[in-house]
Scaffold this active site. Structure first.
Site, PDB file in Angstrom:
ATOM      1  N   ASN A   1       1.463  25.135  29.445  1.00  0.00           N
ATOM      2  CA  ASN A   1       2.696  25.714  28.890  1.00  0.00           C
ATOM      3  C   ASN A   1       3.542  26.461  29.923  1.00  0.00           C
ATOM      4  O   ASN A   1       4.764  26.306  29.958  1.00  0.00           O
ATOM      5  CB  ASN A   1       2.345  26.651  27.729  1.00  0.00           C
ATOM      6  CG  ASN A   1       3.576  27.295  27.130  1.00  0.00           C
ATOM      7  OD1 ASN A   1       4.493  26.599  26.686  1.00  0.00           O
ATOM      8  ND2 ASN A   1       3.642  28.620  27.157  1.00  0.00           N
TER       9      ASN A   1
ATOM     10  N   TRP B   1       4.481  30.094  16.446  1.00  0.00           N
ATOM     11  CA  TRP B   1       5.607  29.431  17.133  1.00  0.00           C
ATOM     12  C   TRP B   1       5.732  27.992  16.635  1.00  0.00           C
ATOM     13  O   TRP B   1       6.834  27.456  16.477  1.00  0.00           O
ATOM     14  CB  TRP B   1       5.385  29.407  18.653  1.00  0.00           C
ATOM     15  CG  TRP B   1       5.932  30.594  19.386  1.00  0.00           C
ATOM     16  CD1 TRP B   1       5.217  31.636  19.887  1.00  0.00           C
ATOM     17  CD2 TRP B   1       7.310  30.857  19.703  1.00  0.00           C
ATOM     18  NE1 TRP B   1       6.071  32.525  20.502  1.00  0.00           N
ATOM     19  CE2 TRP B   1       7.356  32.075  20.412  1.00  0.00           C
ATOM     20  CE3 TRP B   1       8.516  30.183  19.461  1.00  0.00           C
ATOM     21  CZ2 TRP B   1       8.541  32.628  20.878  1.00  0.00           C
ATOM     22  CZ3 TRP B   1       9.708  30.736  19.929  1.00  0.00           C
ATOM     23  CH2 TRP B   1       9.711  31.947  20.623  1.00  0.00           C
TER      24      TRP B   1
ATOM     25  N   GLU C   1       0.863  31.889  18.816  1.00  0.00           N
ATOM     26  CA  GLU C   1       1.260  30.562  19.314  1.00  0.00           C
ATOM     27  C   GLU C   1       1.302  29.565  18.158  1.00  0.00           C
ATOM     28  O   GLU C   1       2.180  28.699  18.093  1.00  0.00           O
ATOM     29  CB  GLU C   1       0.308  30.071  20.408  1.00  0.00           C
ATOM     30  CG  GLU C   1       0.357  30.898  21.670  1.00  0.00           C
ATOM     31  CD  GLU C   1       1.763  31.101  22.214  1.00  0.00           C
ATOM     32  OE1 GLU C   1       2.507  30.122  22.367  1.00  0.00           O
ATOM     33  OE2 GLU C   1       2.118  32.268  22.481  1.00  0.00           O
TER      34      GLU C   1
ATOM     35  N   TRP D   1      27.093  19.078  32.851  1.00  0.00           N
ATOM     36  CA  TRP D   1      25.871  18.757  33.589  1.00  0.00           C
ATOM     37  C   TRP D   1      26.206  17.855  34.788  1.00  0.00           C
ATOM     38  O   TRP D   1      27.116  17.038  34.708  1.00  0.00           O
ATOM     39  CB  TRP D   1      24.879  18.033  32.667  1.00  0.00           C
ATOM     40  CG  TRP D   1      24.530  18.778  31.418  1.00  0.00           C
ATOM     41  CD1 TRP D   1      24.978  18.518  30.153  1.00  0.00           C
ATOM     42  CD2 TRP D   1      23.671  19.916  31.305  1.00  0.00           C
ATOM     43  NE1 TRP D   1      24.446  19.425  29.252  1.00  0.00           N
ATOM     44  CE2 TRP D   1      23.646  20.303  29.940  1.00  0.00           C
ATOM     45  CE3 TRP D   1      22.926  20.678  32.218  1.00  0.00           C
ATOM     46  CZ2 TRP D   1      22.903  21.387  29.465  1.00  0.00           C
ATOM     47  CZ3 TRP D   1      22.184  21.756  31.743  1.00  0.00           C
ATOM     48  CH2 TRP D   1      22.183  22.096  30.387  1.00  0.00           C
TER      49      TRP D   1
ATOM     50  N   TRP E   1      19.339  18.943  29.232  1.00  0.00           N
ATOM     51  CA  TRP E   1      17.991  19.162  28.685  1.00  0.00           C
ATOM     52  C   TRP E   1      17.514  17.956  27.874  1.00  0.00           C
ATOM     53  O   TRP E   1      16.318  17.701  27.781  1.00  0.00           O
ATOM     54  CB  TRP E   1      17.942  20.445  27.837  1.00  0.00           C
ATOM     55  CG  TRP E   1      18.906  20.486  26.679  1.00  0.00           C
ATOM     56  CD1 TRP E   1      20.175  20.995  26.696  1.00  0.00           C
ATOM     57  CD2 TRP E   1      18.702  19.998  25.342  1.00  0.00           C
ATOM     58  NE1 TRP E   1      20.767  20.845  25.453  1.00  0.00           N
ATOM     59  CE2 TRP E   1      19.886  20.257  24.611  1.00  0.00           C
ATOM     60  CE3 TRP E   1      17.638  19.384  24.689  1.00  0.00           C
ATOM     61  CZ2 TRP E   1      20.031  19.908  23.255  1.00  0.00           C
ATOM     62  CZ3 TRP E   1      17.778  19.033  23.339  1.00  0.00           C
ATOM     63  CH2 TRP E   1      18.972  19.297  22.645  1.00  0.00           C
TER      64      TRP E   1
ATOM     65  N   TRP F   1      12.528  22.779  24.951  1.00  0.00           N
ATOM     66  CA  TRP F   1      13.608  22.384  25.866  1.00  0.00           C
ATOM     67  C   TRP F   1      14.864  23.215  25.639  1.00  0.00           C
ATOM     68  O   TRP F   1      15.525  23.643  26.584  1.00  0.00           O
ATOM     69  CB  TRP F   1      13.905  20.878  25.756  1.00  0.00           C
ATOM     70  CG  TRP F   1      12.962  20.140  26.652  1.00  0.00           C
ATOM     71  CD1 TRP F   1      11.775  19.564  26.287  1.00  0.00           C
ATOM     72  CD2 TRP F   1      13.084  19.973  28.071  1.00  0.00           C
ATOM     73  NE1 TRP F   1      11.154  19.043  27.401  1.00  0.00           N
ATOM     74  CE2 TRP F   1      11.933  19.276  28.506  1.00  0.00           C
ATOM     75  CE3 TRP F   1      14.032  20.336  29.011  1.00  0.00           C
ATOM     76  CZ2 TRP F   1      11.719  18.933  29.843  1.00  0.00           C
ATOM     77  CZ3 TRP F   1      13.826  20.005  30.344  1.00  0.00           C
ATOM     78  CH2 TRP F   1      12.677  19.304  30.758  1.00  0.00           C
TER      79      TRP F   1
END
Ligand SMILES: Cc1cc2nc3c(=O)[nH]c(=O)nc-3n(C[C@H](O)[C@H](O)[C@H](O)COP(=O)(O)OP(=O)(O)OC[C@H]3O[C@@H](n4cnc5c(N)ncnc54)[C@H](O)[C@@H]3O)c2cc1C
Length: 441
Positions: free
Chosen positions: A330, A267, A264, A295, A348, A371
């Site tokens: 998360n 990341w 993590e 959208w 987004w 996102w």
């Protein structure tokens, strides 16, 4: 006879997203020069003026700066703290104080880079040198590249290379404490901490997560991290964001205790290098074809999502947790983000901006990465056809509805709202819209 005090040569150290005096790379290098080091913090009005007046992060920074200031005062020094435009403030400091150099740590976001370039430029005209260091991540910029010399856009090979490149030196702490006596004495002071009210902010009573890594959580992280009702993640995001904890210290613990947890943290480095190497991700899809998605951007639907009134209990629980605590688990971040983009077909970037305002641990690189992952448009993103079923997610991750009941007490009663979209219909609409944009037919 008059005694003229000769002003010592002095260097300045600028705290930004590294709000600690222990294990701080640029501070270490500044103190080690042997010259007097004047510590500085600036509440940047360009960033602050856009925030809500009751922003918890400003309160957090203010608390931390007060603690730092106390620590420095105990050592006989003084934290020079300002509120305003950093470029103007450095011009004022350079005019008033005999500084020969400015030391600070890297910031990888677009605005700070442009600001730092401007500051470095005018300091150079005054023969004041500008020194910057890596502190916020383990590997930065182009340190981890593929064998072809290219930045990675997929996490797994990036993480493999990251691990293969790691050695003890990367995790070594910078022993700043050896040189604390080099902090400039208090008589050099000319600015003290502005109050929240002076900067136009209100006090908030938001509780902040503990700074001490809970090693019990880290050891069991792989078993507990997916269940929002449990205390199964470390909640250190806020401290990593503002550097109240050192990433080296945390990565060292992770390395010895739990590989899933270390991943993590990797990341986090991954998204930081994505932002650095592909700055177009700010405001644009990483994969350009995703900017062709049409959208719906229905404002009423967005409002319902943001208030946690979608009729999907795990989505609603997450949004309500975020709105009242500045935090969201998360697993639930992934679901609410996917729900906004795919079930509601809302851009987004709307969700990204909402999180940016609300999350205490908001970090441009990770938020944008998260996102774009959910929307399918990012590096190593969820494929466009992967559409979470909000019901299956509750079944998997909150089977007993503990998390849901905590945040949505009316769930299961007639007072609870009906779903604002039907899952199967929304899924089909999303697939059709994405396929059209991506020309998948
Ligand atoms: C849509 C979306 C938006 C997100 N926005 C942010 C954000 O603004 N800031 C942020 O720090 N994280 C963000 N994340 C990643 C992740 O959700 C949070 O880091 C994590 O939930 C923070 O809780 P924790 O401190 O208990 O993390 P833990 O699970 O204890 O993890 C420890 C640390 O590792 C880092 N980390 C963990 N997961 C990720 C990840 N997927 N990507 C990058 N870093 C990670 C964080 O620094 C975190 O504090 C986002 C994820 C999604 C899906």
């Amino acid at each position: 006879m008059y005694l003229y005090k000769i002003k010592p040569i002095m260097i300045a150290f600028w705290f930004r997203r590294d709000l600690r005096i222990e294990d701080n790379a640029a501070l270490y290098h500044a103190l080690k020069t042997g010259q007097e080091v004047m510590p500085v913090f600036i509440f940047d009005s360009y960033i602050l003026d856009k925030l809500p007046r009751n922003d918890g992060r400003v309160q957090f920074i203010h608390n931390v700066i007060a603690d730092l200031s106390e620590k420095l005062a105990e050592m006989g020094s003084h934290l020079q703290a300002f509120y305003g435009n950093p470029v103007t403030i450095w011009q004022q400091i350079a005019a008033k104080m005999p500084i020969t150099a400015l030391y600070t740590n890297h910031d990888y976001e677009p605005y700070p880079q442009q600001r730092d370039a401007e500051i470095a430029g005018f300091l150079a005209e005054k023969n004041i040198t500008f020194h910057t260091y890596k502190d916020h991540v383990i590997f930065e910029k182009a340190e981890i590249l593929s064998n072809e010399g290219k930045p990675y856009t997929v996490f797994t090979p990036y993480s493999r290379k990251w691990k293969a490149s790691l050695n003890d030196a990367h995790l070594e702490s910078y022993p700043t404490e050896k040189y604390f006596s080099h902090f400039a004495p208090k008589n050099a002071s000319f600015a003290s901490i502005p109050s929240l009210a002076e900067m136009g902010f209100e006090q908030t009573n938001m509780p902040f997560p503990s700074l001490i890594p809970d090693e019990k959580i880290i050891r069991k992280y792989h078993e507990t991290r997916d269940f929002p009702a449990q205390k199964g993640t470390t909640r250190l995001g806020l401290h990593l964001r503002f550097g109240t904890i050192s990433i080296r210290k945390l990565a060292k613990i992770a390395l010895s205790q739990n590989e899933t947890y270390l991943n993590e943290l990797i990341w986090r480095d991954f998204y930081a290098q994505v932002l650095w190497n592909f700055p177009h991700v700010v405001g644009n899809a990483f994969k350009k074809e995703y900017d062709k998605i049409e959208w719906e951007n229905d404002k009423e639907m967005f409002q319902k999502w943001s208030e946690g009134k979608t009729g999907y209990p795990l989505v609603d629980a997450g949004m309500r947790e975020l709105n009242s605590t500045g935090y969201m688990h998360n697993r639930v971040r992934m679901l609410v983000a996917s729900f906004l983009c795919k079930h509601l077909l809302i851009d987004w970037r709307w969700g990204e901006a909402y999180f940016a305002e609300k999350l205490l641990d908001f970090e441009l690189a990770s938020n944008n990465g998260g996102w774009q992952w959910a929307a399918g448009s990012g590096c190593d993103a969820a494929p466009y056809f992967r559409i979470f079923s909000p019901e299956a997610q509750v079944e998997k991750f909150d089977k007993q509805f503990q998390y849901v009941r905590k945040w949505v007490p009316e769930y299961g009663t007639p007072a609870y709202t009906r779903p604002i979209v039907e899952h199967k219909w929304a899924r089909e609409r999303c697939l059709a819209t994405y396929k059209k944009a991506l020309k998948m037919d």
